[in-house]
Design an enzyme around this catalytic site. Sequence first.
Site, PDB file in Angstrom:
ATOM      1  N   CYS A 110      39.276  12.707  17.948  1.00  0.00           N
ATOM      2  CA  CYS A 110      39.988  13.605  18.850  1.00  0.00           C
ATOM      3  C   CYS A 110      40.179  12.870  20.165  1.00  0.00           C
ATOM      4  O   CYS A 110      39.246  12.260  20.684  1.00  0.00           O
ATOM      5  CB  CYS A 110      39.143  14.859  19.057  1.00  0.00           C
ATOM      6  SG  CYS A 110      39.525  15.765  20.554  1.00  0.00           S
TER       7      CYS A 110
ATOM      8  N   CYS B 136      39.764  21.619  19.820  1.00  0.00           N
ATOM      9  CA  CYS B 136      40.585  21.747  21.038  1.00  0.00           C
ATOM     10  C   CYS B 136      42.071  21.574  20.755  1.00  0.00           C
ATOM     11  O   CYS B 136      42.892  21.700  21.660  1.00  0.00           O
ATOM     12  CB  CYS B 136      40.127  20.747  22.100  1.00  0.00           C
ATOM     13  SG  CYS B 136      40.541  19.041  21.722  1.00  0.00           S
TER      14      CYS B 136
ATOM     15  N   LYS C 137      11.134   2.862  -0.032  1.00  0.00           N
ATOM     16  CA  LYS C 137      11.107   4.285  -0.354  1.00  0.00           C
ATOM     17  C   LYS C 137      11.330   4.521  -1.848  1.00  0.00           C
ATOM     18  O   LYS C 137      12.055   3.770  -2.497  1.00  0.00           O
ATOM     19  CB  LYS C 137      12.200   5.024   0.435  1.00  0.00           C
ATOM     20  CG  LYS C 137      12.021   4.999   1.932  1.00  0.00           C
ATOM     21  CD  LYS C 137      10.723   5.665   2.309  1.00  0.00           C
ATOM     22  CE  LYS C 137      10.703   6.316   3.660  1.00  0.00           C
ATOM     23  NZ  LYS C 137      11.723   7.186   4.051  1.00  0.00           N
TER      24      LYS C 137
ATOM     25  N   TYR D  43      -4.594   2.593   8.602  1.00  0.00           N
ATOM     26  CA  TYR D  43      -3.798   1.480   8.072  1.00  0.00           C
ATOM     27  C   TYR D  43      -3.296   0.515   9.151  1.00  0.00           C
ATOM     28  O   TYR D  43      -2.600  -0.434   8.854  1.00  0.00           O
ATOM     29  CB  TYR D  43      -2.618   1.979   7.239  1.00  0.00           C
ATOM     30  CG  TYR D  43      -1.750   3.021   7.917  1.00  0.00           C
ATOM     31  CD1 TYR D  43      -1.048   2.718   9.069  1.00  0.00           C
ATOM     32  CD2 TYR D  43      -1.624   4.302   7.386  1.00  0.00           C
ATOM     33  CE1 TYR D  43      -0.256   3.657   9.691  1.00  0.00           C
ATOM     34  CE2 TYR D  43      -0.826   5.257   8.003  1.00  0.00           C
ATOM     35  CZ  TYR D  43      -0.150   4.921   9.158  1.00  0.00           C
ATOM     36  OH  TYR D  43       0.625   5.861   9.772  1.00  0.00           O
TER      37      TYR D  43
ATOM     38  N   LYS E 265       2.796   4.575   1.027  1.00  0.00           N
ATOM     39  CA  LYS E 265       3.237   5.162   2.294  1.00  0.00           C
ATOM     40  C   LYS E 265       2.887   6.643   2.233  1.00  0.00           C
ATOM     41  O   LYS E 265       3.444   7.392   1.436  1.00  0.00           O
ATOM     42  CB  LYS E 265       4.739   4.977   2.471  1.00  0.00           C
ATOM     43  CG  LYS E 265       5.243   5.535   3.773  1.00  0.00           C
ATOM     44  CD  LYS E 265       6.686   5.138   3.986  1.00  0.00           C
ATOM     45  CE  LYS E 265       7.173   5.524   5.369  1.00  0.00           C
ATOM     46  NZ  LYS E 265       7.100   6.957   5.638  1.00  0.00           N
TER      47      LYS E 265
ATOM     48  N   ASP F  70       2.693  10.469   3.108  1.00  0.00           N
ATOM     49  CA  ASP F  70       3.636  11.395   3.729  1.00  0.00           C
ATOM     50  C   ASP F  70       2.874  12.424   4.561  1.00  0.00           C
ATOM     51  O   ASP F  70       2.628  13.547   4.132  1.00  0.00           O
ATOM     52  CB  ASP F  70       4.463  12.078   2.628  1.00  0.00           C
ATOM     53  CG  ASP F  70       5.691  12.748   3.201  1.00  0.00           C
ATOM     54  OD1 ASP F  70       5.951  12.575   4.402  1.00  0.00           O
ATOM     55  OD2 ASP F  70       6.386  13.441   2.444  1.00  0.00           O
TER      56      ASP F  70
ATOM     57  N   CYS G  95      37.691  18.500  25.499  1.00  0.00           N
ATOM     58  CA  CYS G  95      37.306  19.017  24.179  1.00  0.00           C
ATOM     59  C   CYS G  95      35.890  19.601  24.271  1.00  0.00           C
ATOM     60  O   CYS G  95      34.928  18.872  24.543  1.00  0.00           O
ATOM     61  CB  CYS G  95      37.342  17.894  23.144  1.00  0.00           C
ATOM     62  SG  CYS G  95      36.768  18.429  21.534  1.00  0.00           S
TER      63      CYS G  95
ATOM     64  N   CYS H 191      42.459  18.043  16.283  1.00  0.00           N
ATOM     65  CA  CYS H 191      41.056  18.422  16.457  1.00  0.00           C
ATOM     66  C   CYS H 191      40.890  19.924  16.228  1.00  0.00           C
ATOM     67  O   CYS H 191      41.574  20.719  16.876  1.00  0.00           O
ATOM     68  CB  CYS H 191      40.620  18.044  17.872  1.00  0.00           C
ATOM     69  SG  CYS H 191      38.986  18.674  18.279  1.00  0.00           S
TER      70      CYS H 191
ATOM     71  N   GLU I 112       0.850  -1.194   0.000  1.00  0.00           N
ATOM     72  CA  GLU I 112       0.000   0.000   0.000  1.00  0.00           C
ATOM     73  C   GLU I 112       0.882   1.240   0.000  1.00  0.00           C
ATOM     74  O   GLU I 112       2.047   1.171   0.414  1.00  0.00           O
ATOM     75  CB  GLU I 112      -0.882   0.001   1.260  1.00  0.00           C
ATOM     76  CG  GLU I 112      -0.095   0.241   2.535  1.00  0.00           C
ATOM     77  CD  GLU I 112      -0.811  -0.207   3.803  1.00  0.00           C
ATOM     78  OE1 GLU I 112      -0.931  -1.431   4.000  1.00  0.00           O
ATOM     79  OE2 GLU I 112      -1.232   0.664   4.571  1.00  0.00           O
TER      80      GLU I 112
HETATM   81  S1  IVH Z   1       2.238   0.969   9.105  1.00  0.00           S
HETATM   82  C1  IVH Z   1       3.866  -0.811  13.111  1.00  0.00           C
HETATM   83  N1  IVH Z   1       1.377   1.937   6.844  1.00  0.00           N
HETATM   84  O1  IVH Z   1       5.236   5.850   8.065  1.00  0.00           O
HETATM   85  C2  IVH Z   1       3.925  -0.014  11.880  1.00  0.00           C
HETATM   86  N2  IVH Z   1       2.726   3.351   8.210  1.00  0.00           N
HETATM   87  O2  IVH Z   1       8.095   5.587   8.417  1.00  0.00           O
HETATM   88  C3  IVH Z   1       2.758   0.871  11.674  1.00  0.00           C
HETATM   89  N3  IVH Z   1       3.036   5.597   7.303  1.00  0.00           N
HETATM   90  O3  IVH Z   1       5.163   5.796  11.571  1.00  0.00           O
HETATM   91  C4  IVH Z   1       2.890   1.734  10.503  1.00  0.00           C
HETATM   92  N4  IVH Z   1       1.839   5.331   5.481  1.00  0.00           N
HETATM   93  O4  IVH Z   1       3.431   7.272  10.310  1.00  0.00           O
HETATM   94  C5  IVH Z   1       2.105   2.175   7.947  1.00  0.00           C
HETATM   95  N5  IVH Z   1       0.494   2.697   4.845  1.00  0.00           N
HETATM   96  C6  IVH Z   1       1.207   2.914   5.932  1.00  0.00           C
HETATM   97  C7  IVH Z   1       1.822   4.160   6.170  1.00  0.00           C
HETATM   98  C8  IVH Z   1       2.585   4.332   7.324  1.00  0.00           C
HETATM   99  C9  IVH Z   1       2.565   6.179   6.180  1.00  0.00           C
HETATM  100  C10 IVH Z   1       3.922   6.271   8.273  1.00  0.00           C
HETATM  101  C11 IVH Z   1       3.614   6.019   9.723  1.00  0.00           C
HETATM  102  C12 IVH Z   1       4.881   5.402  10.260  1.00  0.00           C
HETATM  103  C13 IVH Z   1       5.900   5.917   9.301  1.00  0.00           C
HETATM  104  C14 IVH Z   1       7.159   5.061   9.287  1.00  0.00           C
END
Ligand code: IVH
Length: 722
Positions: free
Chosen positions: A463, A448, A340, A252, A144, A146, A469, A445, A142
């Site tokens: 250092c 210092c 990512k 999610y 991610k 932002d 320091c 360094c 799914e």
């Molecule tokens: S699952 C236990 N699903 O990404 C894990 N997170 O980089 C629960 N996020 O802290 C997270 N889309 O804020 C999950 N489809 C998605 C997401 C998602 C965005 C965020 C979430 C998480 C962060 C980690």
Amino acid sequence: MKLTGSNQAGDAQTQVETADIAPEALTHRQAEFELTRLGGILAAANRAYHTLDAPEISDAEYDRLKRRNAQIEGLFPDLKSSDSVSDQVGGPLAEGFSKIRHEIRMLSLGNAFTDEDVDEFDTRIRKYLGLGDDAELTYTAEPKIDGLSLSLRYEAGHLVHAATRGDGEVGENVTANARMIASIPQVLENAPDVLEVRGEVYMSHADFEALNARQAETDGKSFANPRNAAAGSLRQLDAKITRSRPLEFFAYAWGAVSETLSDTQMGAIKRLQDLGFQTNPMTVLCHGTADLLAQYRQIEARRATLGYDIDGVVYKVNGLDLQKRLGFRSTTPRWAIAHKFAAELAWTRLEAIEIQVGRTGALSPVARLFPVTVGGVVVSNATLHNEDYIAGRDAKGNPIRDGKDIREGDWVQVYRAGDVIPKVADVDLSKRDPGAKPYQFPKTCPECGSEAVREPGDAVRRCIGGLICPAQAVEKLKYFVSRSAFDIEGLGAKQVEQFYKDGWIHEPADIFLLSEKYGSGLQQLKNREGWGEKSATNLFDAIDEKRRIPLNRLIFALGIRHVGESASQLLANHYGSWVEFSVAMDTATDIESPAWAELIGIDGVGEVMATSLTRTFAQEAERASIERLVGELEIEDAVRVDTTGSPVAGKTVVFTGTLEKMTRAEAKARAEALGAKVSSSVSAKTDLVVAGPGAGSKAKKASDLGVEIIDEDAWLALIADL
Ligand code: IVH
């Protein structure tokens, strides 16, 4: 109501019915939980009554809950929050956000950047579960989102509170604001008695543009990107402002639940959708990594036209039973990963190379760049890692960037991947000034003047100035107050630098002496630029609040090389208390001692870390500084997992030989969850050895020492039903 915890819980599966426990019978932890619960219900009732003119509970029930709240606060005065409902006459909070402790921690995700990383993720999972390459293993994929994560708690179908992630353990109470978000239901039908829904709050591109246009018209602050706009809008003290800013929410995940939502991730998401939550329509099931990668490319191709920001694709193991078996590392689940999108690139001029000195004395080169926009963010610094990296070599001496070195004045290609610090990927030699000289890495360094030494096998030059320091001292202090360490509100990197410069603090202990030494310092502080009477008092209160600190946080905060967050947790769990831990570190200096054997016997502690620990404790000046700090603190023993009924709680267990029904990693994680200490070597302290076929010297040693030895089946029988 009974909380059964959740498969998405990393730890403490809180099995409490605090609502039914008489105030005087509550433990401190239960009281804390119960006050948060009551606070949520009372605040919602207050709002329903005072602000919405639509009471949800009877006056009698309201009075009963309020009395109970006040009784518990009377018994546990340290838990009474500054914004307690007992002190309110109704209506929303006037200032600041109160805090909510997440019953189940809110975790983050590990990252994958390449196809190989995804393959490794799948391989790791198969290995952990003991599945062959061809065994069926289904994932969900799914987008991610932002935005920023939010946890919504429903009790008996009513939204009682909403909390931001915060540090994962404690978040900000943004309930009033969450109630303003149209896609967050206030009431659920046919929902579990307790349900914590987790997801992402975000702002669409169109709403973001419109908001910035409105802000420009009214001379308001404009936001750099939709994520910042969403965060700024959700974290508004005035909920009316939140209402005027269109935010959305995708569900999610989940936290505490009183009954399971489904057997699968996909089923649970479907259930959340049926309950009225928006879930991402691009969530699909995938079989194997090829399928995951195909889905990744599809989502990436649609990225530009989605109308909201996404920064990758999240993969999750579909079976919730498997998720439970896989469990968590210290801050991330083993059963999920964020793949990512590729970093964005830009060319710019490297104006200068500067050296920063870190808390462990490491000399880190930083590229000062002519500012350039990379992926919507202006970048003016990038890391250059170490002297080999600048010279165009890796740690083994092999060429990187085809052996091209980096010089001041060069044209360099910069990239960002996720939130990480920008890096330099390439150099354009055709644009190099013919007079440019190779960069000479300093041998002393810059802070210092002490010698900077590079030990054989170490990529980093350090250092040797130690506490003399100033750079090391300040960095140590910054690390000490950082989020995963003492996390003192109002005392960040900037303030630490200022106080150090003024000679108010030299070492961590000084922080706790601030109000005593400079009590009238309040007077001095509040006259300072940026400080008022209120912020100064708040700072002293925030410092006092952190005098009580969990053992793992203290160990982490000491900033000992090689001892990170998860190692600190391991050490805290193993030794339990500061006294046990510090005595063990003192005695382990002798590598012939049982204490040393015990230390390196802890699974996850190697010789390098163990040496770093014992050296730190053996160093007189360092040790005295630690003692001064400890003298100011009340250190909480490690929180033991609830292992009531566990026959292995507190026992030291060693697994050896081949395990046939589970992998070694799974066996270890399971044993630890049941309160056992897992060691990699057998000693007189070992209580139990679980030996599979092929067990050799360890089983022999155990039998010589008279330690109990059982086979895998006996182990499984021992822990069955737990
Ligand atoms: S699952 C236990 N699903 O990404 C894990 N997170 O980089 C629960 N996020 O802290 C997270 N889309 O804020 C999950 N489809 C998605 C997401 C998602 C965005 C965020 C979430 C998480 C962060 C980690």
